[in-house]
Design a protein around this motif. Sequence first.
Motif, PDB file in Angstrom:
ATOM      1  N   LEU A 130       0.833  -1.210   0.000  1.00 21.47           N
ATOM      2  CA  LEU A 130       0.000   0.000   0.000  1.00 21.47           C
ATOM      3  C   LEU A 130       0.865   1.256   0.000  1.00 21.47           C
ATOM      4  O   LEU A 130       0.509   2.273  -0.582  1.00 21.47           O
ATOM      5  CB  LEU A 130      -0.889  -0.035   1.254  1.00 21.47           C
ATOM      6  N   LYS A 131       2.003   1.165   0.662  1.00 22.76           N
ATOM      7  CA  LYS A 131       2.879   2.334   0.766  1.00 22.76           C
ATOM      8  C   LYS A 131       3.907   2.414  -0.351  1.00 22.76           C
ATOM      9  O   LYS A 131       4.600   3.414  -0.481  1.00 22.76           O
ATOM     10  CB  LYS A 131       3.632   2.294   2.103  1.00 22.76           C
ATOM     11  N   ILE A 164       3.132  11.182  -3.322  1.00 21.99           N
ATOM     12  CA  ILE A 164       4.490  11.735  -3.406  1.00 21.99           C
ATOM     13  C   ILE A 164       4.537  12.878  -4.413  1.00 21.99           C
ATOM     14  O   ILE A 164       5.128  13.933  -4.166  1.00 21.99           O
ATOM     15  CB  ILE A 164       5.496  10.630  -3.805  1.00 21.99           C
ATOM     16  N   LYS A 219       7.526   4.862  -9.214  1.00 19.87           N
ATOM     17  CA  LYS A 219       8.159   6.141  -9.562  1.00 19.87           C
ATOM     18  C   LYS A 219       9.386   5.922 -10.449  1.00 19.87           C
ATOM     19  O   LYS A 219       9.569   6.601 -11.457  1.00 19.87           O
ATOM     20  CB  LYS A 219       8.583   6.871  -8.283  1.00 19.87           C
ATOM     21  N   ALA A 220      10.224   4.972 -10.057  1.00 19.02           N
ATOM     22  CA  ALA A 220      11.498   4.816 -10.751  1.00 19.02           C
ATOM     23  C   ALA A 220      11.346   4.079 -12.073  1.00 19.02           C
ATOM     24  O   ALA A 220      12.124   4.290 -12.993  1.00 19.02           O
ATOM     25  CB  ALA A 220      12.500   4.093  -9.854  1.00 19.02           C
ATOM     26  N   TYR A 266       5.969   3.173  -3.350  1.00 20.76           N
ATOM     27  CA  TYR A 266       5.923   4.111  -4.461  1.00 20.76           C
ATOM     28  C   TYR A 266       7.217   4.090  -5.262  1.00 20.76           C
ATOM     29  O   TYR A 266       7.223   4.440  -6.434  1.00 20.76           O
ATOM     30  CB  TYR A 266       5.664   5.531  -3.962  1.00 20.76           C
TER      31      TYR A 266
END
Lengths: 345, 498, 308
Positions: free
Chosen positions: A280-281, A304, A287-288, A283
């Motif tokens: 759930l957390k 973020i 993102k990468a 990212y």
Amino acid sequence: MDWLFSPVTAGDKILSMIAAIVIFVVVMGAILLAVGNEKAPSWLVAAGFLGPVVIFLAVGLVWPTLQTIWKSFQTTANVIGPDNQPVRNPDFSIQKTTSFNFNNYKSIFTDSDLLRVLGNTLLWTILVPLVATAIGLVYAVIIDRSRFEKFAKTLIFIPMAISMVGAAIIWRFVYAINDAPGANQIGIANQFLVWIGLKPINFLNGGLATTFFLIIVMIWIQAGFAMTILSAAIKAIPEDTIEAAKIDGASGMKLFTRITIPSIRSALVVVLTTLAIGALKAYDIVKAMGNSNPTVDVIATRFITYFNSAETENLSSALAVVLFVMVLPIVVYNVRQMRKQEETR
Amino acid sequence: MAKTSARKVMATIAAASAFALVISACGSDNNSATPSSTPPTSTPAPETSAAPSSSTGTTSGSETTGGSATSGSASPSGSAIPTDDAWCDEIKAAYPDISGKSVSIYTSIVAPEDKPHIDSFVPFTDCTGVTVNYEGNKDFENQIKLRVQSGSAPDIAYIPQPGLLQTLVNDTGKVVPAPQTVIDNLAKYYDPAWAEYGSVGGKLFASPVGANVKSFVWYSPKAFATAGYKVPTTLDELKTLSDTIAATGAKPWCAGFESGTATGWPGTDWLEDFVLRTAGPDVYDQWYKHEIPFNDPKIVTALTAVGDYLQNDKYVNGGFGGPDSIATTPFGEAGLPLLTGKCWMHRQASFYAANFPAGTKVSEDGDVYAFYLPGDGTTKPVLGGGEFAAAFSDRPEVQAFQTYLSSPAWSNAKAKATPNGGWLSANKGLDTSLLANPIDKLSAEILQDPASVFRFDASDLMPSSVGAGTFWVGMTSFVRDGVDAASTLATIEASWPK
Amino acid sequence: MTAGEIFVEPVDRKEARKNKAAMAAAETAKRISSPGASIIAIILAVLWTIPTFGLLVTSFRPGDVVPTSGWWTAFTAGGGGFTFNTYKEAWTTQALGPNFLNSFVITLPAILIPITLALLAAYAFAWVDFRGRNFLFVAVFALQIVPIQVTLLPLLKTYKWLGLDGSFWPVWLSHTIYGLPLAIFLMHNFMKEIPREIVEAARVDGAGHVKIFFKVLMPLLVPAIAAFGIFQFLWVWNDLLVGTVFSGSKNNAPLPLAVQQLIGNLGSGNRQYLLSAGAFIVMAVPLVIFLALQRFFVRGLLAGGVKG
């Protein structure tokens, strides 16, 4: 005291580390000594055991969370002067007005691709724990007490030892594509496709498929966690239980479903819960590796993105609250499991 | 500073403090080794050369020796620049009695690019006796906000985007306006456009430090010569050349937008360059200020022109595949097919030179070089970027350092300290002969050319939720999904903060 | 699992256990090593290893061939061969030595403090009766979801106010804070697995909570502590965010931060290959520790793994 609060040399650093540990031990020792009396009332004992934790969490997590919830209901606007320019304070910052409303939530829930972001997040929170746990469990069972157990465990554990950033580097050499005619592939997955006579695929080109390919990376990382904890749980199953089951004629699959699974039930819940919250957390991977593609966004990446821009910070607070709400089903499930366990204990 | 309030903490840890004090007595010998707590009262040259590395001293010993080597050679060989001593006298006159003080500087520039910066501060330290403590972090943009808001701002920060400067000034009020000496330097040595980008609400806050030119097309002079292609001088010629190359069956262009969490930024540069060329600098200014909508018809025209290149499967993506491969090709590798002949042209900034493998000859007749992305042939719009030095303190030594950074003396010292190239400034006093790299020289000449109309990278000027967010995302999906120009821009316009 | 199934093994029976384990191993070889299962295990192991292996090979290839040819071609004639230069360059570009030390200095307290606090808290939640226990536990559990980012600024301000900025204290304390909710959740589960009878028996003997905690429960929890310890270690060791925000200065920067800076700034795309070596430099320590701690996992985790 500079060595303790601003160490520069290697010796000072090590010294400050030792001092920190000693201070911690001394402080905790003092606290425990104070509540160690057999006749100490249980509230005092609880205060002694929980006090430091409560202080740490209240300052470090609860207070910021309350601030975040507060901010999620705020919108700010610049004060505009008669010259149609923003009014500035003596320190040149812009004067702002704050109002309380549901606008942040409104803009989240009217966001046209919110459903997709929620859908992706659900996929992550369901698939990562289930698949990683399943793989970790199966692997742990198969290699249990085999000759190469230590080595085999290390192989699955290695991805755990790699940071999320490192994982993105590693998987570039898996997913990378070059579909120019006759070009060299540098991604092994596409090279494999070429070897068996297929065309290379752009794994990270967005959409549902890319979400799955990113989830694979997360599963690759987390299976080691599941495997380590579950393997330890399997080893804790008393030999007698297994023997008894064997005498009853259980073997193979039956042994697995009748004995192994029930015996490690609580470990399974722990692993599933931890992985679900982790997913759930998560990212970093999106993102990468997601190539700025909104179709693979999850709530955490949106958070973020919003958080890093001054203009959308309040919006990010509202998303954090949404994230918080999403974990509630997991909390409820765990509380119910705990209750059940309590009854049987 | 930390000491007194640290005691506050210690007092609360009642049970432990006595013990800790005993230990601290044992460790007190080490205090003298802490440079930050005991700044030297006088700083002769050999000692100060080590000073810049004090922030990095434990991480790299080589910087110490590098620093002293530069300072040692600076005084005799510096005779090429006549103002070498004058700047020092001016600073000393304006800011007396600052010797022994120190200035902290925080940037996004990390090793090995940080070393030339650290070295370039040595003349300042030699002149004023002020120690400069350098720290670089790649996550600068997020960290600086945290540091400023939590009250731990550095004295000076190199801010890579004017948009971030606006945010810091507008939201925190901690940025200190530039002193008169800096204002004077800017008026003397910089194009007024640069002063504007360093200003917020009509007040100058930051002076430009480094600069780069983005309006470049990388190509291989050798390959062009062999094939008989000529460097185009107008946008139409560029198109014709592209068609000529495409007719041979080769793909004339290569591009790559992938850049980890910043994927898409090279795409914004493409559009900005084309807005400058098809709509002009005035429209460009209105566009980034949002005086006209992001999807104004003039911008749609510009993006359509970009699409003629980047959405054209006859043009792209040389060495990598079709147009959609642009989204997943790392920007650092996108231009490498120039070397193998799989691609002919690659639009990217001057700093792209560093991406070619060691041994690649970057020059007008070498393996690779860049030509100015032409306009209509008469005007000369230039897209570029750069960092700005903003101060969070008005202590005299900080202002003296700001003054130094905005002077030609620093630009020249920096050029000298960067023997491998990859750096330039827009300072008109910069001696371009000091620049090691032909592409840096070309860039500096373009910036100093009176005919050039310089414009800063618009995505760095826009609100970051657009300029470092939806703009990146939009340009990436423009090439990946082949979205048409109008709807790409409409999506970004819809995301503009209200 | 019920209480009757747990029994305690004295140390002097270690030898006997070893023999027993050997016998059991031989016996279980029959039990589960069906060819199908073995094949599944091998396939999983290979699939899990290939990506990392690719990076390992890459880290030994010359930097200029990395972006243009696949790592598997390194074993062919035209693959560019192997070199140790990437490691040399990675180690010297950033002089990673001091960062290694920083990571060590950061990691030890950042494991020790949260685990100790979590054990104490978990004990209180599992075995001390007090009002609001369940509510507090659920609250701590739910705190796992708080995005670290929202806590950065408030914590930085707190550390600044305390005068701790610039030291390792913010890093230690932050890792403690971030690690506690999960640590308490896991430790609580381990604690609860211990049969009530053991605790009750000690209580009847007149032992206070502190005594029960140290004398009775801690020995039973060693494998659990080892298992969680390695994960807390991994999170701290691989952490980038906390280190970046709270380490204050470059002087205190941990290893992953230095590795991340390896590729320099924009325009240094050709140093991307350095990250491959950097990743392995960071990874080396966790792998050694995992191998070293494996013996703690031999016996059970959840029930304290005690036998006799």
